[in-house]
Design an enzyme around this catalytic site. Sequence first.
Site, PDB file in Angstrom:
ATOM      1  N   CYS A  48       0.971  -1.065  -0.144  1.00  0.00           N
ATOM      2  CA  CYS A  48       0.064  -0.088   0.025  1.00  0.00           C
ATOM      3  C   CYS A  48       0.717   1.341  -0.064  1.00  0.00           C
ATOM      4  CB  CYS A  48      -1.155  -0.090   1.243  1.00  0.00           C
ATOM      5  SG  CYS A  48      -1.976  -1.366   1.414  1.00  0.00           S
ATOM      6  N   CYS A  58      -7.615  -2.149  -4.569  1.00  0.00           N
ATOM      7  CA  CYS A  58      -6.374  -1.747  -4.405  1.00  0.00           C
ATOM      8  C   CYS A  58      -5.193  -2.889  -4.592  1.00  0.00           C
ATOM      9  CB  CYS A  58      -5.950  -1.147  -3.168  1.00  0.00           C
ATOM     10  SG  CYS A  58      -6.733   0.588  -2.965  1.00  0.00           S
ATOM     11  N   ARG A 116     -13.303  -0.978  -2.572  1.00  0.00           N
ATOM     12  CA  ARG A 116     -12.122  -0.285  -2.683  1.00  0.00           C
ATOM     13  C   ARG A 116     -10.892  -0.926  -2.679  1.00  0.00           C
ATOM     14  NH1 ARG A 116      -9.788   3.052  -5.790  1.00  0.00           N
ATOM     15  NH2 ARG A 116      -8.720   1.384  -5.842  1.00  0.00           N
ATOM     16  N   HIS A 118       0.936   4.932  -1.426  1.00  0.00           N
ATOM     17  CA  HIS A 118       0.300   5.898  -0.578  1.00  0.00           C
ATOM     18  C   HIS A 118       1.013   6.181   0.611  1.00  0.00           C
ATOM     19  CE1 HIS A 118      -3.510   5.941  -2.459  1.00  0.00           C
ATOM     20  NE2 HIS A 118      -3.472   4.689  -2.495  1.00  0.00           N
TER      21      HIS A 118
END
Lengths: 201, 270
Positions: B179, B231, B227, B183
């Site tokens: 992630c 991802c 969502r 991010h």
Amino acid sequence: MKKISTLAVLLLALPGAWADQGETYAEFKAMMDRSFKTTGIAAKHRMYQLDFQKECSQEKQPPKAVMDRIEAEQMKTIRYPADGKYFGDWKEGEKIAVSGRGLTWTDKTPDNNGGGCYNCHQMSHHEVSYGTIGPSLLEYGKVRGSSEDIVKYTWGKIYNAKAYNACSNMPRNGDAEILTEQQIKHLMAFLFDPNSPVNKK
Amino acid sequence: MVIRQKYLVAALAVGLAGAPLLAAASDDLLEGINAYREALADGNPSELVAAEGEELWKTPRGPKNASLEKCDLGLGPGVVKGASAQLPRYFKDTGKVQDLETRLMTCMETFQGLDSKAVVNAGWLKGEKEKMAALVAYIVTESNGQKIKIDMRPPQMKKMYELGKLAFYHRAGPMDFSCATCHGDQGKRIRMQELPDLRTQEGAAAGWGSWPAYRVSNGQFWTMQHRLNDCYRQQRTAEPIYGSDVTIALSVYLAATANGGKVMTPGIKR
């Protein structure tokens, strides 16, 4: 006396902290194991980490000695083109750079992947939809020239970026079989060819 | 219409710009896209999905022929207003940390006698998952404008936070992504898509606080589970199981980091 008591505190505290860390990590591994499944080409074993992936899974980068070791190991994976030819067709290279497709569980085949280059890099003079996770590669060949060193470095960087920066965000395109040798040749041409829109306005 | 023109002008500017103007032009394009989103938010198409969800919430269903009106989302039986702003949370009755969707599955089993496997196994926006999306749209609309308020006191929440943080940084798969790859830094983009830095309160509030959302590009309402699933798809990992612990742990990590931020659900996305 003070020293002894400090030591005693350390001896009491540290194993506890270690045990807790180990326990949380064991729980984490068990959680990951039960939370994922194989779908299509995306097999469950993708969740199991390579050593360097694990070492690069921290908030901060690992110590320099670890980074150096990873880079030396990854450097050994790089395969330079067998025929000594580094450049394909820049027009094909541009298509590969634009395409971000491939290797998800909704892709039917593990082959014919895109390079996804524009997700992270600025590349050509005309494509304004580019990401900024990686550095700009605009006028890559024009700025750097095409000495043997820079050509070999660029090939290596595309093939396995971790050989130059252990925890790089960039995928190991060659080593992880994301792109073929021929596709990397096309990307090389896109970066270096004077007529490629990377270098020519 | 004014907005559309602005967008068009931005696009034209990009088309005509020379290299020195490129950065400015791409800023204009981003501005145009953001203005376009704002215009869409005025009359969010999620309203239709939310209306369906409200109907579903009140309609008796399943072997027990009951509605969900007694479902406790954390603020007491039947309280919907503000409930999702405080999720995920630790629920004593199940002994689990649950997000909105897993909590709803518990209620469907308890009150309606429905098998939650039907939700887990359905395709996105099909069958029971379509119904779940409608319920979620209704419930999260009722928290719009509230503050994200995650109760981190229970040790089970603290544990989930730690596990979620480990998951956030877990690099795996053929592209070595986590992630954090996308991010874990400030001010980055994928293509023209701006990426929130989910390590920070501000970034997490922007991300967590604006999902679930309506996606203009495909005309779909996406839940948070949907969502997160996508991802992972783009990370090229294996597929997370719907409602699995990793999805809850990540949700706790994100929501707790976002604590104090504003709930803007349902969001509106490209």
